[in-house]
Design a protein around this motif. Structure first.
Motif, short mmCIF file in Angstrom:
data_model
loop_
_atom_site.label_atom_id
_atom_site.label_comp_id
_atom_site.label_asym_id
_atom_site.label_seq_id
_atom_site.Cartn_x
_atom_site.Cartn_y
_atom_site.Cartn_z
N ALA A 48 0.94 -0.97 0.30
CA ALA A 48 0.15 0.00 0.19
C ALA A 48 0.74 1.50 -0.38
O ALA A 48 0.81 1.90 -0.05
CB ALA A 48 -0.83 0.18 0.97
N ASN A 49 1.97 1.14 0.56
CA ASN A 49 2.85 2.66 0.85
C ASN A 49 4.27 2.25 -0.36
O ASN A 49 4.20 3.72 -0.51
CB ASN A 49 3.76 2.48 2.36
N PHE A 50 4.11 1.43 -1.23
CA PHE A 50 5.82 1.29 -1.70
C PHE A 50 4.97 1.09 -3.22
O PHE A 50 6.07 1.08 -4.14
CB PHE A 50 7.14 0.44 -1.14
N LEU A 51 4.23 0.76 -3.52
CA LEU A 51 3.66 0.01 -4.82
C LEU A 51 3.26 1.50 -5.75
O LEU A 51 2.74 2.22 -4.92
CB LEU A 51 2.47 -1.22 -4.75
N PRO A 52 3.06 1.24 -6.79
CA PRO A 52 2.37 2.91 -7.52
C PRO A 52 0.75 2.64 -7.07
O PRO A 52 -0.31 1.76 -7.57
CB PRO A 52 2.52 2.19 -9.13
N ILE B 35 5.17 8.24 -11.75
CA ILE B 35 4.51 7.64 -11.21
C ILE B 35 4.29 7.89 -9.02
O ILE B 35 5.92 7.73 -8.93
CB ILE B 35 5.01 5.97 -11.15
N ASP B 36 3.48 7.69 -8.59
CA ASP B 36 3.36 8.35 -7.47
C ASP B 36 3.04 6.93 -6.00
O ASP B 36 2.37 5.99 -6.35
CB ASP B 36 2.23 9.34 -7.39
N THR B 37 3.54 7.21 -5.16
CA THR B 37 3.13 6.23 -4.31
C THR B 37 3.13 6.79 -3.15
O THR B 37 3.93 8.53 -3.00
CB THR B 37 4.78 5.07 -4.16
N MET B 38 2.89 6.19 -1.83
CA MET B 38 3.01 6.99 -0.53
C MET B 38 4.54 7.41 -0.21
O MET B 38 4.48 8.50 0.63
CB MET B 38 2.20 6.13 0.23
N TRP B 39 5.30 6.37 -0.44
CA TRP B 39 6.70 7.48 0.37
C TRP B 39 7.40 8.30 -0.87
O TRP B 39 7.83 9.12 -0.28
CB TRP B 39 7.51 5.71 -0.24
N SER B 40 7.13 8.36 -2.46
CA SER B 40 7.16 9.14 -3.43
C SER B 40 6.47 10.61 -2.83
O SER B 40 7.31 11.51 -3.56
CB SER B 40 6.96 9.19 -4.71
N ALA B 41 5.36 10.41 -2.07
CA ALA B 41 4.96 11.71 -1.53
C ALA B 41 6.11 11.93 -0.64
O ALA B 41 6.24 13.80 -0.27
CB ALA B 41 3.08 11.42 -1.34
N ILE C 268 -4.42 3.82 -12.90
CA ILE C 268 -4.85 3.54 -10.76
C ILE C 268 -3.87 2.32 -11.05
O ILE C 268 -3.98 1.20 -11.69
CB ILE C 268 -6.25 3.01 -10.53
N GLY C 269 -3.13 2.36 -9.85
CA GLY C 269 -1.72 1.22 -9.94
C GLY C 269 -2.82 0.50 -8.52
O GLY C 269 -3.44 0.74 -7.55
N THR C 270 -1.26 -0.48 -8.36
CA THR C 270 -1.91 -1.67 -7.64
C THR C 270 -1.81 -1.11 -5.83
O THR C 270 -2.44 -1.51 -5.23
CB THR C 270 -1.01 -2.74 -7.52
N CYS D 64 -4.22 -1.60 -2.87
CA CYS D 64 -3.97 -2.23 -1.12
C CYS D 64 -3.76 -1.40 -0.54
O CYS D 64 -4.66 -1.44 0.81
CB CYS D 64 -3.02 -2.33 -1.12
N PHE D 65 -4.03 -0.01 -0.67
CA PHE D 65 -3.81 0.96 0.01
C PHE D 65 -5.75 1.50 0.93
O PHE D 65 -6.36 0.82 2.33
CB PHE D 65 -4.63 2.68 -0.18
N VAL D 66 -6.89 1.16 -0.10
CA VAL D 66 -8.45 1.09 0.38
C VAL D 66 -8.32 -0.19 0.97
O VAL D 66 -9.07 -0.50 2.03
CB VAL D 66 -9.10 0.69 -0.64
N SER D 67 -7.73 -1.41 0.29
CA SER D 67 -7.88 -2.95 1.55
C SER D 67 -6.74 -2.92 3.36
O SER D 67 -8.43 -3.27 3.83
CB SER D 67 -7.04 -4.01 0.68
N LEU D 68 -6.43 -2.25 2.77
CA LEU D 68 -5.67 -2.05 4.43
C LEU D 68 -6.35 -1.18 5.28
O LEU D 68 -6.96 -1.66 6.08
CB LEU D 68 -4.25 -0.91 4.08
#
Length: 220
Positions: free
Chosen positions: A73-77, A89-95, A180-182, A186-190
């Protein structure tokens, strides 16, 4: 529904036989509930707690599932943005890294703690608390960790960031191509797993199990 009594009879009761309503502060006798039953305050109607079945095993399964989803959820796009011939391509970590690189270290630290750090600490606290109950070891540490977990609850803001992501998708949808990325799935599922965990992990049964009470541990 709990039984109420006069102040003299309540004063003579042991503390572990009493319960106070979180909303109206009514002091009453603690009821003995069967599986699936709820305790309701007779004065304001507030739900004091629910006696659920297999609390520890169900909560442990949800915690492990949430931990498995945490890193994707935090490291996949989360999304791919194509605008004016450029792609990102944005991820939570890249933000977090982007905020830090934009000379906003305070904001970057705040975003990291509320979207990544605190949610992970909450899950780890829950995991260790449940393991201490299952293995019947370190319950004193489990009590401390469960208190820490309750203090951290107000700092976890995954739903706020999900709302921000949805707003960005709506705003940018007309001027750019979004995929929309994977990571978003995962983020919504989490987030959904954590909400489900809040419902399943009955606090009073966890406290009783950590305290070593036979009834509380059996029901948990």
């Amino acid at each position: 529904m709990p039984d109420t009594a006069d102040s003299r009879s309540l004063a003579e009761r042991p503390l572990d036989e009493l319960i106070a309503c979180h909303e109206c502060d009514l002091l009453m006798l603690k009821p003995n509930l069967a599986l699936g039953q709820k305790a309701i305050c007779p004065r304001c109607g507030y739900e004091l707690y629910t006696h659920r079945h297999s609390v520890v095993s169900r909560s442990l399964a949800l915690v492990l599932a949430a931990l498995l989803l945490y890193f994707p959820a935090n490291f996949l796009p989360i999304m791919r943005l194509d605008l004016l011939g450029q792609s990102s391509i944005d991820t939570m970590w890249s933000a977090v890294l982007g905020l830090y690189g934009a000379d906003m270290p305070e904001v970057a630290v705040l975003v990291f703690l509320s979207s990544m750090g605190v949610p992970l600490l909450k899950l780890l606290c829950q995991l260790l608390v449940l393991l201490s109950i299952c293995l019947k070891v370190g319950r004193s540490y489990g009590l401390v960790l469960y208190r820490i977990y309750h203090e951290l609850r107000v700092w976890g803001m995954l739903e706020v960031y999900l709302l921000g992501i949805l707003v960005a998708i709506v705003k940018l949808g007309d001027i750019a191509h979004l995929a929309i990325g994977t990571g978003l799935v995962c983020f919504v599922s989490l987030l959904l797993l954590q909400v489900w965990l809040e419902v399943v992990m009955s606090p009073h049964q966890i406290w009783e199990a950590l305290a070593g009470e036979e009834d509380g541990h059996a029901s948990a």
